[in-house]
Design an enzyme around this catalytic site. Structure first.
Site, mmCIF file in Angstrom:
data_model
loop_
_atom_site.group_PDB
_atom_site.id
_atom_site.type_symbol
_atom_site.label_atom_id
_atom_site.label_comp_id
_atom_site.label_asym_id
_atom_site.label_seq_id
_atom_site.Cartn_x
_atom_site.Cartn_y
_atom_site.Cartn_z
ATOM 1 N N ASP A 71 -7.156 -3.044 -9.378
ATOM 2 C CA ASP A 71 -6.608 -2.635 -10.688
ATOM 3 C C ASP A 71 -6.780 -1.080 -10.740
ATOM 4 O O ASP A 71 -6.093 -0.329 -11.599
ATOM 5 C CB ASP A 71 -7.184 -3.341 -11.751
ATOM 6 C CG ASP A 71 -6.865 -4.337 -12.303
ATOM 7 O OD1 ASP A 71 -5.279 -4.580 -12.308
ATOM 8 O OD2 ASP A 71 -7.459 -5.415 -12.763
ATOM 9 N N ASP A 147 -15.661 -17.437 -19.588
ATOM 10 C CA ASP A 147 -16.408 -17.465 -18.303
ATOM 11 C C ASP A 147 -18.067 -17.308 -18.544
ATOM 12 O O ASP A 147 -18.236 -16.292 -19.153
ATOM 13 C CB ASP A 147 -16.098 -16.403 -17.613
ATOM 14 C CG ASP A 147 -14.675 -16.704 -16.930
ATOM 15 O OD1 ASP A 147 -14.011 -17.385 -17.300
ATOM 16 O OD2 ASP A 147 -14.146 -15.626 -16.457
ATOM 17 N N PRO A 189 -3.512 -22.061 -27.609
ATOM 18 C CA PRO A 189 -4.401 -21.455 -26.826
ATOM 19 C C PRO A 189 -5.119 -19.853 -27.341
ATOM 20 O O PRO A 189 -6.146 -19.631 -27.288
ATOM 21 C CB PRO A 189 -3.905 -21.411 -25.562
ATOM 22 C CG PRO A 189 -2.629 -22.165 -25.721
ATOM 23 C CD PRO A 189 -2.436 -22.372 -27.169
ATOM 24 N N CYS A 379 -3.873 3.221 9.386
ATOM 25 C CA CYS A 379 -5.201 3.187 9.648
ATOM 26 C C CYS A 379 -5.285 2.196 10.914
ATOM 27 O O CYS A 379 -5.029 2.595 11.951
ATOM 28 C CB CYS A 379 -6.044 2.414 8.406
ATOM 29 S SG CYS A 379 -7.945 2.950 8.658
ATOM 30 N N HIS A 505 -5.421 6.606 4.423
ATOM 31 C CA HIS A 505 -4.507 5.694 3.639
ATOM 32 C C HIS A 505 -3.752 6.470 2.576
ATOM 33 O O HIS A 505 -4.276 6.610 1.513
ATOM 34 C CB HIS A 505 -5.279 4.474 2.813
ATOM 35 C CG HIS A 505 -6.127 3.582 3.896
ATOM 36 N ND1 HIS A 505 -5.589 2.181 3.903
ATOM 37 C CD2 HIS A 505 -7.286 3.522 4.338
ATOM 38 C CE1 HIS A 505 -6.328 1.725 4.952
ATOM 39 N NE2 HIS A 505 -7.368 2.589 5.110
ATOM 40 N N GLU A 507 -1.456 5.478 0.949
ATOM 41 C CA GLU A 507 -0.917 4.592 -0.259
ATOM 42 C C GLU A 507 -1.679 4.909 -1.457
ATOM 43 O O GLU A 507 -1.298 4.345 -2.455
ATOM 44 C CB GLU A 507 -0.861 3.240 0.261
ATOM 45 C CG GLU A 507 -2.153 2.376 0.512
ATOM 46 C CD GLU A 507 -2.792 2.745 1.821
ATOM 47 O OE1 GLU A 507 -2.404 3.624 2.567
ATOM 48 O OE2 GLU A 507 -3.363 1.850 2.119
HETATM 49 N N1 GLN Z 1 -10.631 -1.314 11.488
HETATM 50 C C1 GLN Z 1 -10.274 -0.145 11.621
HETATM 51 C C2 GLN Z 1 -11.564 0.581 11.529
HETATM 52 O O1 GLN Z 1 -12.502 0.225 10.954
HETATM 53 C C3 GLN Z 1 -9.267 0.028 10.650
HETATM 54 C C4 GLN Z 1 -9.811 -0.101 9.272
HETATM 55 C C5 GLN Z 1 -8.304 0.047 8.389
HETATM 56 O O2 GLN Z 1 -7.265 -0.138 8.627
HETATM 57 N N2 GLN Z 1 -8.637 0.038 6.947
HETATM 58 O O3 GLN Z 1 -11.450 1.435 11.920
#
Ligand code: GLN
Length: 527
Positions: A71, A147, A189, A379, A505, A507
């Site tokens: 999130d 919950d 509900p 990665c 990353h 993204e």
């Molecule tokens: N498993 C790999 C590492 O630890 C890549 C990790 C990932 O893709 N986030 O380096």
């Protein structure tokens, strides 16, 4: 003065509390307010870092290296804010803080209890008093009303509402199911969920009703009167073509205005949100489909959430609809790879951990490299591109990552020296944003349009620099490096249409108003 908005959910989970919280944040920002959004999750894990994606979807990483709930990705993509470790809290973290304090003797011999010690710690984190000043702090509570495990969070909200008076507003998101046989929408509900909250001493101020069919004014009126909520404070969240249509729908129904009125703040003019509308215009124009294969091992939407959203956003700005196809890397063989990747304009080799499915990723990387199919590795995906190159170009058949083969002499991906002695699973990774210098004349430098970038990491293993010269001599260039450690962050093969792997990353930092340059360029190339 800081004001507080609490977002809870009732009836069922997966209603899109994160999207509603993000939309409220966006709408308040559009009115010039400085906001933050935080997520409180009732589970005991300290953070979601050790959770299997099948449990909880993607693990989203903040710039300061906190592994958090997906999130937070919505919060950042919608609002452009940069969240930190303070924006993600779990029951586990709350208890750990309190127990550590108890062990230090800070409570001076008192009995430590859920109320007040746990609830006080929750309140302290909800208030964020020793933090940057915000006009609004939006706190989303994970899970569903009723919950057992969310009870301390609700008790904390009850107390804060009492203490903060007009400066706290409670937004409750519920579900109004449609019964086909009766051709009716059912509000019962919702009434029960609100009753449950009232039983815990919280009267919701605003109700957002999630529905698959339009609710009439009469329905809203009924809910308003049964739940003690003003009619203008009952809004509906119908299914939308995309999650990015939600803020506009909320604005058109006056959700932000209703919230401001509850706080006693003059509402003023409705902000134009021109950037957002321009984005939606691109989205409407994005009709032509472009097919991208996601080579990975998790066959569930949420496991690669930020990658999917980044591809989607980049597609929208390029006015194409990116159709994503999951290609299970465990099923890819040398014999079937052509068939598996057929019809894809580009391939994404996904991140991951562990050995399962890696050989398929390596085969895919070889196929796309030798057939010049645009490929983006992230990665583990980048690491597999590197291993493939070592095996098939440098001639090291046994090349591997230390993660998968601790014995190989051709450990082109290796563990960092500083990580070697760490054994605990949580906290042994390179996490969060690190600087990266881009090589003059490289493709990535042209794409980013700057020499220094900063991107987020989540991994243990690294490109082994002992092999760098061999890679470069043979055509795979190390074009992004950490300025302090010289660790390789990006590889690319010039001459191919698009063959780039990033150890980080990208993204995590795409947003609606600022799509990520790498994703933009990737889609531009394949569209
Ligand atoms: N498993 C790999 C590492 O630890 C890549 C990790 C990932 O893709 N986030 O380096």
């Amino acid at each position: 003065m800081t004001r507080y908005i609490f977002v809870t959910g009732g009836v069922v989970s997966s209603l899109g509390k994160g999207i509603i919280s993000s939309s409220i944040g966006k709408l308040l920002q559009a009115r010039g307010y400085n906001i933050t959004i935080q997520k409180f999750d009732p589970y005991i894990n300290i953070d979601p870092g050790t959770l299997n994606p099948y449990e909880h979807g993607e693990c989203y990483v903040t710039v300061d290296g906190m592994e958090t709930d997906l999130d937070l990705g919505h919060y950042e993509r919608f609002t452009g804010i940069r969240t930190t470790r303070r924006n993600s809290v779990t029951t586990g973290r709350i208890y750990k803080t309190v127990i550590d304090r108890e062990r230090r003797g800070d409570y001076l011999g008192k009995t430590i209890q859920v109320v007040p010690h746990i609830t006080d710690e929750i309140k302290r984190r909800m208030l964020r008093v020793d933090d940057e000043q915000f006009d609004f702090v939006i706190t989303e509570i994970g899970g569903t009303i009723g919950d057992i495990e969310s009870a301390p969070f609700l008790e904390a909200i009850r107390q804060l509402r009492w203490e903060l008076g007009k400066n706290a507003v409670s937004v409750h998101l519920t579900y109004v199911p449609y019964l086909k046989a009766a051709d009716e929408l059912k509000t019962k509900p919702t009434q029960h969920s609100v009753k449950e909250m009232q039983g815990m001493g919280i009267q919701p101020d605003v109700l957002v009703l999630r529905t698959e069919k339009h609710l009439s004014d009469g329905m809203r009126q009924k809910v308003a009167s049964f739940c003690n909520v003003d009619l203008e404070c009952v809004v509906q969240s119908e299914d939308m073509p995309s999650i990015y249509d939600v803020p506009v729908s909320m604005q058109n129904q006056g959700l932000d205005a209703a919230i401001l009125r509850k706080f006693g703040i003059p509402v003023g003019e409705k902000p134009a949100m021109s950037g957002w509308h321009a984005f939606l215009e691109h989205q409407r124009n994005a009709q032509r489909e472009v097919h991208v294969g996601l080579v990975g091992k998790y066959d569930l939407q949420d496991a690669y959430k930020s990658i999917r959203e980044s591809l989607n956003l980049a597609g929208i700005y390029n006015e194409v609809k990116v159709k994503m196809h999951f290609i299970n890397s465990e099923e890819i063989t040398k014999e079937n790879v052509g068939e598996k990747l057929a019809g894809m304009a580009g391939i994404m080799i996904c991140p991951g951990f562990g050995t399962r499915g890696i050989e398929g990723k390596i085969i895919a990387a070889e196929y796309t490299r030798t057939h010049d199919i645009p490929t983006f590795g992230i990665c583990l995906g980048m690491q597999m591109m590197v291993i493939e190159f070592a095996r098939n170009v440098l001639g090291y058949a046994d090349a591997n990552s230390r993660e998968m083969d601790s014995e190989t002499p051709h450990n082109v991906i290796d563990i960092m020296e500083s990580q070697k002695n760490l054994t605990e699973m949580g906290g042994t990774m390179r996490l969060g944003a690190y600087k990266c210098l881009l090589t003059e004349g490289s493709r990535v430098k042209a794409i980013y349009g700057s020499e220094e970038i900063s991107e987020r990491h989540r991994h243990r293993y690294e490109f082994n620099n002992e092999f760098m010269a061999q890679y470069e001599e043979n055509g795979m260039l190390c074009v992004g490096k950490n300025p302090e450690s010289n660790l390789v962050e990006i590889v690319e093969i010039p001459g191919l249409k698009w063959y780039i792997g990033t150890q980080f990353h990208p993204e995590y930092s795409s947003t609606v108003l600022t799509p990520h340059p790498l994703f933009m360029d990737f889609i531009k190339t394949i569209k």
